[in-house]
Design an enzyme around this catalytic site. Structure first.
Site, PDB file in Angstrom:
ATOM      1  N   GLU A  48      -5.302  -8.659   0.823  1.00  0.00           N
ATOM      2  CA  GLU A  48      -5.982  -8.298   2.073  1.00  0.00           C
ATOM      3  C   GLU A  48      -7.445  -8.001   1.779  1.00  0.00           C
ATOM      4  O   GLU A  48      -7.772  -7.317   0.806  1.00  0.00           O
ATOM      5  CB  GLU A  48      -5.405  -7.021   2.706  1.00  0.00           C
ATOM      6  CG  GLU A  48      -4.102  -7.182   3.402  1.00  0.00           C
ATOM      7  CD  GLU A  48      -3.608  -5.874   4.016  1.00  0.00           C
ATOM      8  OE1 GLU A  48      -4.445  -4.997   4.355  1.00  0.00           O
ATOM      9  OE2 GLU A  48      -2.390  -5.735   4.147  1.00  0.00           O
ATOM     10  N   GLU A 100       0.795  -1.233   0.000  1.00  0.00           N
ATOM     11  CA  GLU A 100       0.000   0.000   0.000  1.00  0.00           C
ATOM     12  C   GLU A 100       0.829   1.286   0.000  1.00  0.00           C
ATOM     13  O   GLU A 100       0.866   2.024   0.990  1.00  0.00           O
ATOM     14  CB  GLU A 100      -0.971   0.008   1.191  1.00  0.00           C
ATOM     15  CG  GLU A 100      -1.952  -1.130   1.144  1.00  0.00           C
ATOM     16  CD  GLU A 100      -3.101  -0.976   2.144  1.00  0.00           C
ATOM     17  OE1 GLU A 100      -3.149   0.028   2.866  1.00  0.00           O
ATOM     18  OE2 GLU A 100      -3.964  -1.878   2.160  1.00  0.00           O
TER      19      GLU A 100
HETATM   20  C1  FCB Z   1      -4.596  -2.015   5.298  1.00  0.00           C
HETATM   21  C2  FCB Z   1      -3.223  -2.320   5.851  1.00  0.00           C
HETATM   22  C3  FCB Z   1      -3.218  -3.341   6.948  1.00  0.00           C
HETATM   23  C4  FCB Z   1      -4.411  -3.188   7.868  1.00  0.00           C
HETATM   24  C5  FCB Z   1      -5.691  -3.128   7.078  1.00  0.00           C
HETATM   25  C6  FCB Z   1      -6.937  -3.015   7.894  1.00  0.00           C
HETATM   26  O1  FCB Z   1      -4.596  -0.722   4.807  1.00  0.00           O
HETATM   27  O2  FCB Z   1      -2.374  -2.793   4.833  1.00  0.00           O
HETATM   28  O3  FCB Z   1      -1.988  -3.260   7.616  1.00  0.00           O
HETATM   29  O4  FCB Z   1      -4.225  -2.111   8.678  1.00  0.00           O
HETATM   30  O5  FCB Z   1      -5.648  -2.045   6.193  1.00  0.00           O
END
Ligand code: FCB
Length: 453
Positions: free
Chosen positions: A357, A163
């Site tokens: 994620e 990210e």
């Molecule tokens: C993302 C991050 C991760 C976590 C999730 C909820 O932005 O990569 O570390 O905090 O959100």
């Protein structure tokens, strides 16, 4: 259509969010140690000093992963453990920890997926300007070399950055993440560019070690855009809203700023005029390195915007319905999120897409029967996986899904306020309890997603 037979199911974490042991075995402070120690930067002043104490409890954690039946586990290595000063001496004890973790995972038949950078920059590098200073590229190369040398014989799945929107945007422009700066666009765009050069150089180092036996990706994030209807015209509208810069949209939150250079070797036409004056001199020469061939597109996707047309047919973002379902962090629950984001990424970059994620913050606690009944997490994940399946039906090559997170952890500026895990962590006693969702996810894995219907 069903999930493909080679589909990878997993769960994810990040070093600073779970490890604790912040000053042990030679680790020096990261920008998150420094930032979270300042007043009012995180919820109730929470820090990652202890977190889930995973550094000491990784064996127990791997055995819980095994109980959930996880085939793959995504975690990050901590630069301040491995090269504590940011550049210079390598700390063998730091590397040994990850080496033990990898061995433990492999012994449990769990494939390690390693992210090189999930935001915990050594503080000493921040003092030299961090991502704003082009010298960081060389430091990242040395760090990558150390990690690959230590783990590269047993790890073949790699991600460079997690990210960039956050560690550049939230950190250097909005000031809500470490180091908490609000820099002018000129500095922030240079930092973004340097991070992508560092990415490309790391890919070269990984390839020189593992060649095509390695699978290497990069992990941006964004919000998905949902078309008003499934007409071809409306889908194009959503695609445009997803990738292209418009004056209404912050530059750093246009996903193509960070993904076109990496996956296509060029800055997007819609953005270049807005950022060109801010790019470092000679930036064009860096594009071949930035655009090195990758094996997959990683994407962290949690939420979305639904588009509509007004009476005159002009597109706009639809207002939320009253009472729209939301997670504990007030992110909308929208079934089609994974469908459109993943499909658009596949269609533009033509590389298998892996959801690195996805998950939700939820108010979980241990019930009187000693279990954690998190029905909302099961419902949320069912909806999102059905959406992902639709992307597969639409023809997208979707190769994996990693739930965020394996366990409750330090949620950055939100501290320990909200819980994202498949495993509940009591932060006072460090007792772990697999939630209902963890057992449910075991069935998802066993049935290769068939139980979501
Ligand atoms: C993302 C991050 C991760 C976590 C999730 C909820 O932005 O990569 O570390 O905090 O959100």
């Amino acid at each position: 259509m069903a999930f493909p037979s080679h589909f990878t199911w997993g769960a994810a974490t990040a070093s600073y969010q779970i490890e604790g042991a912040w000053d042990e075995d030679g680790r020096l402070p990261s920008i998150w140690d420094v930032f979270s120690a300042e007043p009012e930067k995180t919820y109730q002043g929470h820090t990652g000093k202890v977190a889930c104490d995973h550094y000491h409890r990784y064996r127990e954690d791997v055995s819980l992963m095994k109980e959930i039946g996880l085939p793959a586990y995504r975690f990050s290595t901590a630069w301040p453990r491995i090269i504590p000063g940011g550049r210079g001496a390598v700390n063998q004890k730091g590397l040994d920890f990850y080496s033990r973790l990898v061995d433990e995972l492999l012994a449990a038949d769990i494939e390690p997926w390693v992210t090189l950078y999930h935001w915990d920059l050594p503080h000493s590098l921040q003092l030299e300007g961090g991502w704003c200073n082009p010298a960081i590229v060389g430091a990242f190369e040395s760090y990558t070399e150390a990690v690959v040398k230590a783990l590269g014989d047993r790890v073949s799945k790699w991600m460079t950055f997690n990210e960039p929107q956050c560690f550049i945007g939230l950190s250097l422009s909005l000031g809500v993440h470490a180091p908490g700066y609000k820099l002018p666009q000129g500095d922030v765009i240079k930092a973004a560019h340097h991070s992508m050069v560092a990415h490309g150089r790391a890919v070269d180092i990984l390839r020189s070690k593992g060649g095509s036996s390695y699978s290497i990706g990069y992990v941006p994030t964004t919000q998905s855009m949902i078309p008003p209807s499934e007409s071809a015209e409306d889908i194009e509208l959503a695609r445009h809203a997803f990738f292209d810069h418009t004056p209404a949209r912050p530059v750093l939150w246009t996903i193509s700023l960070f993904s076109d250079p990496v996956f296509m070797g060029s800055y997007p036409d819609s953005l270049l005029p807005v950022i060109e004056q801010d790019l470092p001199r000679g930036w064009q020469n860096d594009m071949p390195v930035i655009g090195r061939e990758l094996d997959f597109v990683g994407i962290n996707l949690y939420s979305s915007k639904r588009l509509e047309r007004d009476e005159a047919g002009v597109p706009r973002v639809k207002k939320d319905k009253v009472g729209v379902p939301q997670t504990a962090l007030k992110w909308n629950v929208e079934d089609e999120t994974l469908r459109w984001g993943c499909r658009f990424l596949w269609e533009r970059y033509k590389k298998p897409v892996i959801v690195t994620e996805n998950g939700l913050a939820n108010a979980d606690w241990v019930h009187v029967d000693g279990k954690v009944h998190d029905a909302s997490r099961i419902d949320f994940t069912t909806r999102y996986l059905r959406g992902l399946e639709k992307a597969i039906d639409d023809g997208a090559d979707i190769a994996g899904y990693f739930h965020w997170s394996l366990m409750d952890n330090f949620e950055w500026a939100e501290g320990y306020k909200e819980r994202f895990g498949l495993i509940h962590v009591d932060f006072e006693t460090q007792k772990r309890t697999i939630k209902d969702s963890g057992y449910w996810y075991r069935e998802v894995i066993r049935s290769n997603g068939a139980n979501i219907h």
